[in-house]
Write a protein that holds these residues in place. Structure first.
Motif, PDB file in Angstrom:
ATOM      1  N   ARG A  64       0.842  -1.190   0.000  1.00  0.00           N
ATOM      2  CA  ARG A  64       0.000   0.000   0.000  1.00  0.00           C
ATOM      3  C   ARG A  64       0.875   1.238   0.000  1.00  0.00           C
ATOM      4  NH1 ARG A  64      -5.030  -1.215   4.156  1.00  0.00           N
ATOM      5  NH2 ARG A  64      -6.166  -2.650   2.786  1.00  0.00           N
ATOM      6  N   ASP A  69       0.873   1.455  -6.793  1.00  0.00           N
ATOM      7  CA  ASP A  69       1.003   0.639  -5.589  1.00  0.00           C
ATOM      8  C   ASP A  69       1.980  -0.511  -5.817  1.00  0.00           C
ATOM      9  OD1 ASP A  69      -0.337  -1.310  -7.053  1.00  0.00           O
ATOM     10  OD2 ASP A  69      -2.215  -1.142  -5.939  1.00  0.00           O
ATOM     11  N   ASP A  94      -3.987  -6.810   4.793  1.00  0.00           N
ATOM     12  CA  ASP A  94      -4.477  -6.490   3.452  1.00  0.00           C
ATOM     13  C   ASP A  94      -4.318  -7.696   2.540  1.00  0.00           C
ATOM     14  OD1 ASP A  94      -1.757  -6.481   3.514  1.00  0.00           O
ATOM     15  OD2 ASP A  94      -1.504  -4.506   2.609  1.00  0.00           O
ATOM     16  N   HIS A  97      -4.538  -7.523  -1.286  1.00  0.00           N
ATOM     17  CA  HIS A  97      -3.365  -7.022  -1.971  1.00  0.00           C
ATOM     18  C   HIS A  97      -2.308  -8.116  -2.109  1.00  0.00           C
ATOM     19  CE1 HIS A  97      -5.341  -3.292  -0.807  1.00  0.00           C
ATOM     20  NE2 HIS A  97      -4.597  -2.670  -1.700  1.00  0.00           N
TER      21      HIS A  97
END
Length: 225
Positions: A64, A69, A94, A97
């Motif tokens: 992040r 990103d 996360d 991600h």
């Protein structure tokens, strides 16, 4: 892949929008003769640029970050011609991600509360051409990854063209076992286990161990239950 030798330290780019994280890693690498910080980036675009400018071997990549990103930066780096490899540094808050980074080509997954020495060891492993994912991390990541519905599911990959023994090894790799653990499970030497993994990488056109784990799940060799 970029070549690293005993004479030349592994060149590392630190990509994280938190200066304290970069500073901590830089300080410990400064005292490590086989690792050198080639550059620092506060976002993915800077990381991509630094890899191209410095010829870095490994990027320690936060996910992040503002602007580009970590997932997009990982995709751009691994699709490029520099041969640089990416180690993701995540908080595990996360997961979405992380799954994206896995398919983008990351070769390692680390958590930010790991001991700094363990992070350095992971950088060395990835620089040597292997992938580093702890068994517990593998099981969590891939279970969640395979359980999640996708809007446009990709075709499941098979594991055709491999021997029964190679299939056994692939299954164990899919469960997150290391070469040492595979060797113990199958009563073979560690060197032999490593040879089988190398053959699987070639036969299945897999970039590294991370992709072998995905293939094992997509081929149905490992249960997500």
């Amino acid at each position: 892949m970029s070549e690293t030798t005993a004479e030349r330290p592994v060149r590392v780019v630190l990509a994280d929008d938190q200066p304290l994280v970069r500073t901590a890693l830089r300080m410990v690498m400064t005292d490590t003769p086989d690792l050198v910080v080639a550059g620092e980036a506060a976002n993915g675009a800077e990381a991509v640029r630094l890899v191209e400018e410095t010829g870095a071997d490994v990027v320690v990549m936060d996910l992040r970050m503002p602007g580009t990103d970590g997932i997009e930066a990982t995709r751009l780096i691994t699709a490029g011609t520099t041969g640089a490899r990416v180690v993701v540094l995540t908080t595990f808050d996360d997961d979405d991600h992380v799954y994206g980074a896995l398919h983008a080509g990351a070769s390692g997954f680390l958590v930010k509360d790991m001991a700094l020495d363990d992070i350095l060891a992971a950088v060395r492993v990835v620089a040597s051409g292997d992938a580093l994912i702890a068994p517990s991390v593998t099981r969590r990541l891939i279970k969640e990854f395979t359980d999640r519905p996708r809007a446009a599911p990709a075709p499941r990959r098979g594991a055709d063209g491999i021997t029964d023994r190679e299939r056994e090894v692939l299954t164990l790799v899919g469960r997150g076992l290391s070469n040492t653990e595979v060797a113990a499970e199958l009563h073979i030497s560690v060197a032999t286990a490593k040879t089988y993994v190398t053959r699987l990488l070639a036969k299945l056109d897999a970039r590294d161990r991370v992709q072998l784990v995905i293939i094992a799940y997509e081929a149905g060799l490992v249960s997500t239950g």
